[in-house]
Design a protein around this motif. Structure first.
Motif, PDB file in Angstrom:
ATOM      1  N   PRO A  42       0.815  -1.228   0.000  1.00  9.67           N
ATOM      2  CA  PRO A  42       0.000   0.000   0.000  1.00  9.67           C
ATOM      3  C   PRO A  42       0.841   1.268   0.000  1.00  9.67           C
ATOM      4  N   VAL A  43       1.985   1.256   0.702  1.00  4.34           N
ATOM      5  CA  VAL A  43       2.864   2.436   0.694  1.00  4.34           C
ATOM      6  C   VAL A  43       3.395   2.686  -0.712  1.00  4.34           C
ATOM      7  N   LEU A  44       3.809   1.620  -1.397  1.00  5.65           N
ATOM      8  CA  LEU A  44       4.310   1.754  -2.768  1.00  5.65           C
ATOM      9  C   LEU A  44       3.233   2.317  -3.688  1.00  5.65           C
ATOM     10  N   LEU A  45       2.018   1.773  -3.602  1.00  3.77           N
ATOM     11  CA  LEU A  45       0.945   2.222  -4.483  1.00  3.77           C
ATOM     12  C   LEU A  45       0.510   3.651  -4.146  1.00  3.77           C
ATOM     13  N   LEU A  46       0.425   3.964  -2.860  1.00  3.85           N
ATOM     14  CA  LEU A  46       0.026   5.320  -2.466  1.00  3.85           C
ATOM     15  C   LEU A  46       1.030   6.367  -2.941  1.00  3.85           C
ATOM     16  N   SER A  47       2.310   6.017  -2.861  1.00  7.80           N
ATOM     17  CA  SER A  47       3.351   7.003  -3.197  1.00  7.80           C
ATOM     18  C   SER A  47       3.656   7.055  -4.689  1.00  7.80           C
ATOM     19  N   THR A  48       3.107   6.160  -5.484  1.00  8.99           N
ATOM     20  CA  THR A  48       3.307   6.203  -6.940  1.00  8.99           C
ATOM     21  C   THR A  48       1.970   6.399  -7.658  1.00  8.99           C
ATOM     22  N   VAL A  49       1.116   5.373  -7.611  1.00  2.47           N
ATOM     23  CA  VAL A  49      -0.193   5.468  -8.266  1.00  2.47           C
ATOM     24  C   VAL A  49      -1.007   6.606  -7.668  1.00  2.47           C
ATOM     25  N   GLY A  50      -0.977   6.710  -6.330  1.00  2.00           N
ATOM     26  CA  GLY A  50      -1.739   7.776  -5.676  1.00  2.00           C
ATOM     27  C   GLY A  50      -1.279   9.163  -6.098  1.00  2.00           C
ATOM     28  N   VAL A  51       0.024   9.346  -6.204  1.00  2.00           N
ATOM     29  CA  VAL A  51       0.566  10.642  -6.623  1.00  2.00           C
ATOM     30  C   VAL A  51       0.179  10.945  -8.069  1.00  2.00           C
ATOM     31  N   MET A  52       0.284   9.939  -8.934  1.00  3.18           N
ATOM     32  CA  MET A  52      -0.069  10.145 -10.343  1.00  3.18           C
ATOM     33  C   MET A  52      -1.545  10.497 -10.493  1.00  3.18           C
ATOM     34  N   ILE A  53      -2.406   9.765  -9.770  1.00  3.95           N
ATOM     35  CA  ILE A  53      -3.844  10.040  -9.846  1.00  3.95           C
ATOM     36  C   ILE A  53      -4.144  11.449  -9.358  1.00  3.95           C
ATOM     37  N   SER A  54      -3.563  11.818  -8.219  1.00  2.00           N
ATOM     38  CA  SER A  54      -3.780  13.153  -7.667  1.00  2.00           C
ATOM     39  C   SER A  54      -3.302  14.237  -8.630  1.00  2.00           C
ATOM     40  N   THR A  55      -2.140  14.026  -9.243  1.00  2.00           N
ATOM     41  CA  THR A  55      -1.597  14.998 -10.191  1.00  2.00           C
ATOM     42  C   THR A  55      -2.529  15.193 -11.377  1.00  2.00           C
ATOM     43  N   VAL A  56      -2.998  14.096 -11.936  1.00  2.00           N
ATOM     44  CA  VAL A  56      -3.863  14.158 -13.127  1.00  2.00           C
ATOM     45  C   VAL A  56      -5.218  14.774 -12.784  1.00  2.00           C
ATOM     46  N   LEU A  57      -5.820  14.326 -11.668  1.00  2.00           N
ATOM     47  CA  LEU A  57      -7.147  14.822 -11.317  1.00  2.00           C
ATOM     48  C   LEU A  57      -7.125  16.308 -10.959  1.00  2.00           C
ATOM     49  N   VAL A  58      -6.162  16.713 -10.128  1.00  2.00           N
ATOM     50  CA  VAL A  58      -6.068  18.125  -9.760  1.00  2.00           C
ATOM     51  C   VAL A  58      -5.746  18.964 -10.993  1.00  2.00           C
ATOM     52  N   GLY A  59      -4.824  18.469 -11.834  1.00  2.00           N
ATOM     53  CA  GLY A  59      -4.475  19.195 -13.050  1.00  2.00           C
ATOM     54  C   GLY A  59      -5.658  19.374 -13.971  1.00  2.00           C
ATOM     55  N   ALA A  60      -6.417  18.293 -14.206  1.00  2.00           N
ATOM     56  CA  ALA A  60      -7.571  18.373 -15.107  1.00  2.00           C
ATOM     57  C   ALA A  60      -8.666  19.272 -14.531  1.00  2.00           C
ATOM     58  N   ALA A  61      -8.915  19.144 -13.221  1.00  2.00           N
ATOM     59  CA  ALA A  61      -9.974  19.941 -12.594  1.00  2.00           C
ATOM     60  C   ALA A  61      -9.622  21.430 -12.588  1.00  2.00           C
ATOM     61  N   THR A  62      -8.388  21.749 -12.234  1.00  2.00           N
ATOM     62  CA  THR A  62      -7.998  23.167 -12.217  1.00  2.00           C
ATOM     63  C   THR A  62      -7.902  23.734 -13.637  1.00  2.00           C
ATOM     64  N   TRP A  63      -7.598  22.895 -14.598  1.00  2.00           N
ATOM     65  CA  TRP A  63      -7.632  23.322 -16.002  1.00  2.00           C
ATOM     66  C   TRP A  63      -9.051  23.767 -16.354  1.00  2.00           C
ATOM     67  N   GLY A  64     -10.035  22.965 -15.927  1.00  2.00           N
ATOM     68  CA  GLY A  64     -11.421  23.343 -16.167  1.00  2.00           C
ATOM     69  C   GLY A  64     -11.784  24.649 -15.477  1.00  2.00           C
ATOM     70  N   VAL A  65     -11.311  24.812 -14.235  1.00  2.00           N
ATOM     71  CA  VAL A  65     -11.566  26.051 -13.501  1.00  2.00           C
ATOM     72  C   VAL A  65     -10.913  27.233 -14.214  1.00  2.00           C
ATOM     73  N   GLY A  66      -9.656  27.040 -14.648  1.00  2.00           N
ATOM     74  CA  GLY A  66      -8.955  28.100 -15.359  1.00  2.00           C
ATOM     75  C   GLY A  66      -9.648  28.486 -16.648  1.00  2.00           C
ATOM     76  N   SER A  67     -10.219  27.500 -17.357  1.00  2.00           N
ATOM     77  CA  SER A  67     -10.946  27.790 -18.603  1.00  2.00           C
ATOM     78  C   SER A  67     -12.188  28.629 -18.318  1.00  2.00           C
ATOM     79  N   MET A  68     -12.886  28.289 -17.211  1.00  2.00           N
ATOM     80  CA  MET A  68     -14.082  29.052 -16.846  1.00  2.00           C
ATOM     81  C   MET A  68     -13.728  30.484 -16.437  1.00  2.00           C
ATOM     82  N   LEU A  69     -12.545  30.655 -15.832  1.00  2.00           N
ATOM     83  CA  LEU A  69     -12.107  31.981 -15.420  1.00  2.00           C
ATOM     84  C   LEU A  69     -11.475  32.768 -16.568  1.00  2.00           C
ATOM     85  N   GLY A  70     -11.278  32.094 -17.711  1.00  2.00           N
ATOM     86  CA  GLY A  70     -10.699  32.763 -18.865  1.00  2.00           C
ATOM     87  C   GLY A  70      -9.193  32.958 -18.774  1.00  2.00           C
TER      88      GLY A  70
END
Length: 438
Positions: free
Chosen positions: A108-136
């Motif tokens: 679980p430590v291995l998966l949290l520190s690799t898969v978990g980080v990748m998922i968090s990076t992609v999700l936060v990046g995609a979501a904030t991209w959407g927010v940034g698009s709405m803000l122009g």
């Protein structure tokens, strides 16, 4: 030209100002405000920044605001933080991770520190991209994923203190510490790769990113193993605490400098080296006196650097160009990082049966206890100046402040609600019973 040169401060001058300010504000907080140390420094740094802005606006001839702004702008955060402070922070954190207990939760430590980080990076990046698009907002999409990478790492220092106070099982403490240690290293590697693509303006290639990640991470782990091994052998051949403290410093500074020259991950190298010294070195290569000096020395280094970083969180409000869009971006970043963290934990610990954590309620403790701290702040401050930096700093500061002021303050209450009945004593805590997390 003469006046411009006269206002320039050396690296020592800037370090002296930050340490003196941390000490003075820390003393004031200890005696009068009595908030937890890093929380107090953050709040007082923010209040100091606001006070300087108000003084400049109301009192003619006062230029303290301009002077502090100039000092902050003179700092080369990329060099100071990425090339220096992070190596000390990660090594100091790794010294306190019990490798034997970590082995029991390695998957679980291995998966949290690799898969978990990748998922968090992609999700936060995609979501904030959407927010940034709405803000122009007009900056390139990859910058949103840079933000996702820098906000993914968690800081174990504060949360481990709460877990110990609540007598949480050592297995869960080790999982939290291990995940935080390695997701710092992985998150920094991902951040550096994405930042390089963002600054260069080149189109990001997933295959090229994976290749660079494998080289940087693999090379860093290898250098960490070599540095840790030779450090251990050097420590085992003597019993002189002053020299042995110096050897640990040499491991960190020399190992990190070597990684910089080889273009591999210094943070991961220091995490691995710290694990070896903190377990093999402390157990088999140090006398009781040396062990005490080494551990306390690195605790002081960790406390000092975190003090400076959290003070900077508050002071950096001065150089932020705060607009309605910047403020909104920062506020939206808080729920987005929490949601991404929850999904990353679920995927990492629930989808594979062997990766399930045995302590019931561990997922909720990992989620709410996933505090953002000095690492995220350090990475955000290292970004090149510009409008993009203002937005990312706002998102980082908001997420860090929320985790420090709200999550840390309420984590104990969450654990109390999850306690149900009694469990066998936590190994090494000297008590007869310890609550089980349910």
């Amino acid at each position: 030209m003469h006046e411009e040169t006269a206002t320039m401060l050396s690296a020592f001058d800037i370090a002296a100002l930050l340490v003196v300010a941390s000490a003075l504000l820390g003393w004031f907080n200890h005696h009068f405000i009595k908030l937890p140390h890093v929380i107090g420094l953050t709040v007082m740094g923010a209040l100091a920044a606001i006070g300087l802005m108000v003084a400049d606006a109301l009192i003619p001839g006062v230029t303290l605001y301009d002077q502090v702004t100039e000092v902050l702008q003179q700092m080369n955060f990329t060099e100071t933080l990425l090339q220096g402070m992070l190596s000390f922070l990660l090594f100091a954190g790794a010294l306190h991770v019990d490798l034997d207990r970590l082995k029991t939760a390695w998957l679980p430590v291995l998966l949290l520190s690799t898969v978990g980080v990748m998922i968090s990076t992609v999700l936060v990046g995609a979501a904030t991209w959407g927010v940034g698009s709405m803000l122009g907002l007009s900056f390139a999409p990859i910058w949103y994923f840079v933000f996702g990478a820098l906000i993914a790492p968690t800081d174990p220092v504060s949360v481990l203190g709460v877990l110990r106070e609540e007598n949480v099982p050592q297995s869960l403490q080790s999982a939290v510490a291990g995940e935080s240690l390695f997701n710092d290293g992985v998150g920094i590697v991902v951040f550096i790769i994405l930042l390089g693509a963002a600054v260069s303006g080149n189109e990001f290639s997933l295959s090229e990113g994976a290749r660079l990640f494998a080289i940087e991470a693999g090379g860093g782990i290898l250098v960490g193993l070599v540095a840790g091994y030779f450090g251990y052998r050097a420590l085992a051949g003597m019993d002189e605490y002053t020299l042995e403290v110096l050897i640990t410093l040499a491991i960190v500074m020399g190992g990190y400098a070597l990684c910089s020259q080889l273009h591999i991950s210094g943070p991961l190298a220091m995490a691995v080296a710290g694990l070896l010294i903190g377990n093999q070195g402390v157990t088999y290569a140090m006398s009781d006196v040396t062990r005490d000096y080494v551990i306390k020395f690195w605790e002081l280094v960790d406390e000092l650097l975190n003090s400076v970083l959290f003070l900077l969180i508050g002071l950096e409000m001065i150089v932020l160009t705060i607009t309605g869009e910047v403020l909104l971006f920062g506020l939206i970043a808080i729920p987005l990082t929490l949601i991404a963290r929850a999904i990353g934990i679920f995927v990492s610990t629930k989808t594979i049966p062997a990766a399930r954590l045995q302590d019931k309620g561990a997922g909720r403790v990992l989620w709410w206890g996933g505090l953002r701290g000095g690492i995220s702040v350090a990475l955000a401050l290292s970004l090149p100046p510009g409008e993009t930096r203002d937005f990312i700093l706002a998102g980082t500061f908001a997420a860090v402040l929320f985790s420090v002021l709200v999550q840390r303050a309420t984590l104990g209450m969450l654990i109390d609600k999850l306690k149900d009945g009694k469990a066998p004593a936590v190994e090494g805590d000297g008590s007869s019973t310890a609550p089980s997390i349910h």
